[in-house]
Design a protein around this motif. Structure first.
Motif, short mmCIF file in Angstrom:
data_model
loop_
_atom_site.label_atom_id
_atom_site.label_comp_id
_atom_site.label_asym_id
_atom_site.label_seq_id
_atom_site.Cartn_x
_atom_site.Cartn_y
_atom_site.Cartn_z
N LYS A 56 -7.07 115.57 25.13
CA LYS A 56 -8.19 116.46 24.85
C LYS A 56 -7.70 117.89 25.00
O LYS A 56 -6.88 118.19 25.86
N PRO A 57 -8.24 118.79 24.19
CA PRO A 57 -7.78 120.17 24.23
C PRO A 57 -8.37 120.95 25.41
O PRO A 57 -9.43 120.61 25.92
N GLY A 99 -9.65 115.78 16.98
CA GLY A 99 -8.33 115.58 16.40
C GLY A 99 -8.37 115.46 14.88
O GLY A 99 -7.53 116.02 14.17
N LEU A 133 -3.10 115.57 20.24
CA LEU A 133 -4.48 116.01 20.05
C LEU A 133 -5.06 115.42 18.78
O LEU A 133 -6.19 114.92 18.76
#
Length: 101
Positions: free
Chosen positions: A73-74, A35, A67
Motif C-alpha cells: 500500500k502506498p 495499483g 504497488l
C-alpha cells in the motif's frame, strides 16, 4: 527530471505545511484499485516502471511494481506525488468508487 523533483518537493512541503492528511479509513478500506489506477496512469503517459520511480524520487522500480500488483500500500506522500505528477486528485487514486478522468 530535476525540475519535476523540485516541484514535487515544494508541493509536498506545501501540503505538509497545511497539515493535509489522508483519511486513514480510506487508506485502509478503499484502496483495492490503487495499483490498477497507478498502472493505467503510468501506461497512459507512456512511462516505464523505472521512469515513474525516478519521477517520484525512488531509486528502484520494484516498489512501484509491488504497488501496482497490490502487494504493498502506498504512503500518503507517495499518493500526493503521483496525484501531482498525473494531475489527478488523491481521492481519485485512493477511492475505489471514483474513476480516473
Amino acid at each position: 527530471m530535476s525540475f519535476i523533483k523540485t516541484v514535487f518537493t515544494r508541493d509536498i512541503l506545501y501540503h505538509s505545511s497545511l497539515n493535509v492528511k489522508l483519511d486513514s479509513q480510506i487508506m485502509n478500506t478503499s484502496m483495492q484499485r490503487f495499483g490498477e489506477k497507478l498502472q493505467k496512469l503510468r501506461k497512459q503517459h507512456g512511462m516505464t516502471l523505472k521512469e515513474l520511480a525516478q519521477a517520484v524520487g525512488l531509486t528502484a522500480h520494484g516498489h512501484i511494481s509491488e504497488l501496482e500488483s497490490g502487494k504493498k500500500k502506498p504512503t500518503s506522500e507517495f499518493v500526493l506525488k503521483v496525484a501531482f505528477l498525473f494531475n489527478v486528485t488523491a481521492d481519485q487514486l485512493m477511492r475505489d468508487d471514483l474513476e480516473l478522468e
